[in-house]
Design an enzyme around this catalytic site. Sequence first.
Site, PDB file in Angstrom:
ATOM      1  CE  LYS A 163      -0.042  -1.422   0.216  1.00  0.00           C
ATOM      2  NZ  LYS A 163      -1.486  -1.642   0.412  1.00  0.00           N
ATOM      3  CE  LYS A 173       0.449  -3.010   3.544  1.00  0.00           C
ATOM      4  NZ  LYS A 173      -1.032  -2.887   3.558  1.00  0.00           N
ATOM      5  CG  ASP A 201      -3.209   0.493   3.053  1.00  0.00           C
ATOM      6  OD1 ASP A 201      -3.627   0.881   4.167  1.00  0.00           O
ATOM      7  OD2 ASP A 201      -2.341  -0.393   2.927  1.00  0.00           O
TER       8      ASP A 201
END
Length: 215
Positions: free
Chosen positions: A153, A182, A89
């Site tokens: 995200k 996300k 991430d």
Amino acid sequence: MKLSKYIDHTLLKPEATEEQIDKVIAEAKEYDFASVMVNPYWVKHVHESLEGSDVNTATVIGFPLGANTTAIKVAESKQAIADGVDELDMVINIGELKGKNYDNVEKDIKAVVEEGHSNKKIVKVIIETALLTDDEKVKAAKLIMEAGADFVKTSTGFSTSGAKVEDVKLLKDTVGDNIQVKASGGIHSKEEAQAMIDAGATRLGTSASMKIVNG
């Protein structure tokens, strides 16, 4: 899909001890979360501890500011991959996005995506919605799609606020079914988790996972 499989069971606090990391690992195995999300230092330990389970090991890259050089983000990714990570991430270069230097933003993302994908790893890209206008969120999501990442995200959880339902909707409307969304940061209850999923999130980043799955 059961609720637990949407969740990246997260412990990114700088003061997290091995004992606390081990508790998160045990919870993830028991409740069958999607992944255990930790800082890069803990990746090897988490990967080894999750051996034999179907819970992934996840880490953060260029975290939490996104202002490292691309070479450092790639080096962090390589190290995490060597240590057994499944999911990366990364944080975008937020200042360059706000400065409209889109080529630099995309190159930065692409470098990590290529490192991840050449090793068959999932790459999620954090845009830090709290610091962006809606137009910037849309632009960031498009750059992430163009760079070939797997997820956009919302947040690091370390800025002024975390995921908001309207941001998840906006990102989902922008990326459609091309990539996933996300929602991360500030998700504390089953109701909040469900609202994010209903808005289009297929993964949730939260440190309140136990409270969420236990209602």
